[in-house]
Write a protein that holds these residues in place. Sequence first.
Motif, short mmCIF file in Angstrom:
data_model
loop_
_atom_site.label_atom_id
_atom_site.label_comp_id
_atom_site.label_asym_id
_atom_site.label_seq_id
_atom_site.Cartn_x
_atom_site.Cartn_y
_atom_site.Cartn_z
N ASP A 78 0.69 -1.17 0.03
CA ASP A 78 0.00 0.11 -0.01
C ASP A 78 1.01 1.35 0.06
O ASP A 78 0.43 2.44 0.49
CB ASP A 78 -0.83 -0.09 1.19
N ASN A 79 2.16 1.12 -0.47
CA ASN A 79 3.08 2.17 -0.52
C ASN A 79 2.45 3.13 -1.88
O ASN A 79 2.51 2.46 -3.04
CB ASN A 79 4.46 1.88 -0.63
N PHE A 80 2.40 4.38 -1.66
CA PHE A 80 2.01 5.31 -2.91
C PHE A 80 3.15 5.58 -3.84
O PHE A 80 3.06 5.96 -5.02
CB PHE A 80 1.46 6.66 -2.57
N GLY A 81 4.48 5.11 -3.61
CA GLY A 81 5.64 5.51 -4.30
C GLY A 81 6.04 6.76 -3.99
O GLY A 81 5.75 7.55 -2.81
N PHE A 82 6.61 7.42 -5.19
CA PHE A 82 7.20 8.83 -5.14
C PHE A 82 5.68 9.87 -5.01
O PHE A 82 4.87 9.74 -6.00
CB PHE A 82 7.97 9.27 -6.19
N ASN A 83 5.49 10.54 -4.18
CA ASN A 83 4.47 11.26 -4.18
C ASN A 83 4.50 12.42 -5.11
O ASN A 83 5.50 13.19 -5.44
CB ASN A 83 3.95 12.15 -2.82
N LEU A 84 3.25 12.94 -5.63
CA LEU A 84 3.18 13.92 -6.67
C LEU A 84 2.45 15.02 -6.12
O LEU A 84 2.68 15.96 -6.81
CB LEU A 84 2.30 12.97 -7.95
N LEU A 85 1.71 14.96 -5.34
CA LEU A 85 0.97 16.16 -4.59
C LEU A 85 0.92 15.95 -2.85
O LEU A 85 1.15 14.80 -2.51
CB LEU A 85 -0.48 16.19 -5.06
#
Length: 144
Positions: A78-85
């Motif tokens: 459930d890790n979103f990766g590199f955040n965009l916002l």
Amino acid sequence: MYGDADQAKKKTAGVQSVSSWEFEKVDSLQFEIIGRPVLADVEFGKILLYDGQKSEFVILDEKGALISRFTKSGDSPDNFGFNLLLPGFLSESEIMMAGTLGIFVYDFSGNFIKKITHPEPQSGGVYTDLPGKSIDHFFPGREE
């Protein structure tokens, strides 16, 4: 006939200058936290802080009392990766985060609820954690 100096005096004679200013703090919040949190969202009577360096979410009530605090980092499903916002509130009990791996929805305990995969691969990018640049949502056909 008047000279230039006399004309200037006539033009400014009716103007008053302000000699003192007064500021009033309308709202404030104090919460002790170690790190670099940024104000991500304020909605539903709650405040969402986000520390991008630690991928840490902090949820407070409007008086500054801690509701929840959790981290989403590492190699978890459930890790979103590199955040965009910056993250934002989705409802009174959910937050969402847009990352390179998709848009993720969590409850206030950090439990994974839903993932929306991006229609195309996300690669590379630059992120700056600036207040006011958080994810937002809308419900078509419903007034908010």
